[in-house]
Design a protein around this motif. Structure first.
Motif, mmCIF file in Angstrom:
data_model
loop_
_atom_site.group_PDB
_atom_site.id
_atom_site.type_symbol
_atom_site.label_atom_id
_atom_site.label_comp_id
_atom_site.label_asym_id
_atom_site.label_seq_id
_atom_site.Cartn_x
_atom_site.Cartn_y
_atom_site.Cartn_z
ATOM 1 N N GLY A 149 127.273 56.834 21.916
ATOM 2 C CA GLY A 149 126.637 56.481 20.660
ATOM 3 C C GLY A 149 125.232 57.047 20.562
ATOM 4 N N LEU A 150 124.447 56.466 19.678
ATOM 5 C CA LEU A 150 123.080 56.924 19.462
ATOM 6 C C LEU A 150 122.129 56.161 20.372
ATOM 7 C CD1 LEU A 150 122.957 57.169 15.574
ATOM 8 C CD2 LEU A 150 123.395 58.985 17.228
ATOM 9 N N LEU A 151 121.248 56.887 21.025
ATOM 10 C CA LEU A 151 120.227 56.261 21.853
ATOM 11 C C LEU A 151 119.241 55.558 20.931
ATOM 12 C CD1 LEU A 151 118.957 55.816 24.639
ATOM 13 C CD2 LEU A 151 117.726 57.961 24.310
ATOM 14 N N SER A 152 119.165 54.244 21.058
ATOM 15 C CA SER A 152 118.296 53.451 20.195
ATOM 16 C C SER A 152 116.893 53.353 20.779
ATOM 17 C CB SER A 152 118.900 52.063 20.015
ATOM 18 O OG SER A 152 118.063 51.243 19.266
ATOM 19 N N SER A 153 116.822 53.064 22.079
ATOM 20 C CA SER A 153 115.517 52.949 22.731
ATOM 21 C C SER A 153 115.673 53.165 24.227
ATOM 22 C CB SER A 153 114.888 51.581 22.459
ATOM 23 O OG SER A 153 115.666 50.558 23.058
ATOM 24 N N VAL A 154 114.554 53.520 24.852
ATOM 25 C CA VAL A 154 114.519 53.680 26.304
ATOM 26 C C VAL A 154 113.113 53.335 26.777
ATOM 27 C CG1 VAL A 154 114.027 56.157 26.178
ATOM 28 C CG2 VAL A 154 115.086 55.231 28.224
ATOM 29 N N ASP A 155 113.047 52.611 27.905
ATOM 30 C CA ASP A 155 111.751 52.313 28.511
ATOM 31 C C ASP A 155 111.855 52.579 30.009
ATOM 32 O OD1 ASP A 155 112.952 50.037 29.662
ATOM 33 O OD2 ASP A 155 112.227 48.704 28.107
ATOM 34 N N ASP A 156 110.967 52.005 30.794
ATOM 35 C CA ASP A 156 110.943 52.274 32.235
ATOM 36 C C ASP A 156 112.127 51.684 32.987
ATOM 37 O OD1 ASP A 156 108.594 53.683 31.956
ATOM 38 O OD2 ASP A 156 107.314 51.971 32.465
#
Length: 71
Positions: free
Chosen positions: A25-32
């Motif tokens: 799917g679509l990458l919505s968010s990414v953090d550490d």
């Protein structure tokens, strides 16, 4: 997940309960520590430590036209 920006269509293979599964799917968010992929079934939050593979994929194909009933 480096180099992948939110909004990109991706596939992620990750570990759950002793096995592997995929999220497409679509990458919505990414953090550490986590990323969120918006799939057809809803958002999937994945710990970066559980990811075995992640890559960008091409856009989904256009839906097919229904076959005509007359032949």
């Amino acid at each position: 997940m480096s180099g992948t920006t939110p909004g990109a269509r991706i596939v992620v293979r990750y570990r759950i309960e002793g096995m592997m599964t995929d999220a497409l799917g679509l990458l919505s968010s990414v953090d550490d520590t986590n990323c969120v992929v918006e799939t057809k079934r809803g958002p999937v939050e994945i710990a970066l430590a559980d990811i075995a593979l992640a890559k960008a994929v091409p856009p989904a194909p256009e839906p097919r036209r229904p076959r005509s009933e007359s032949r």
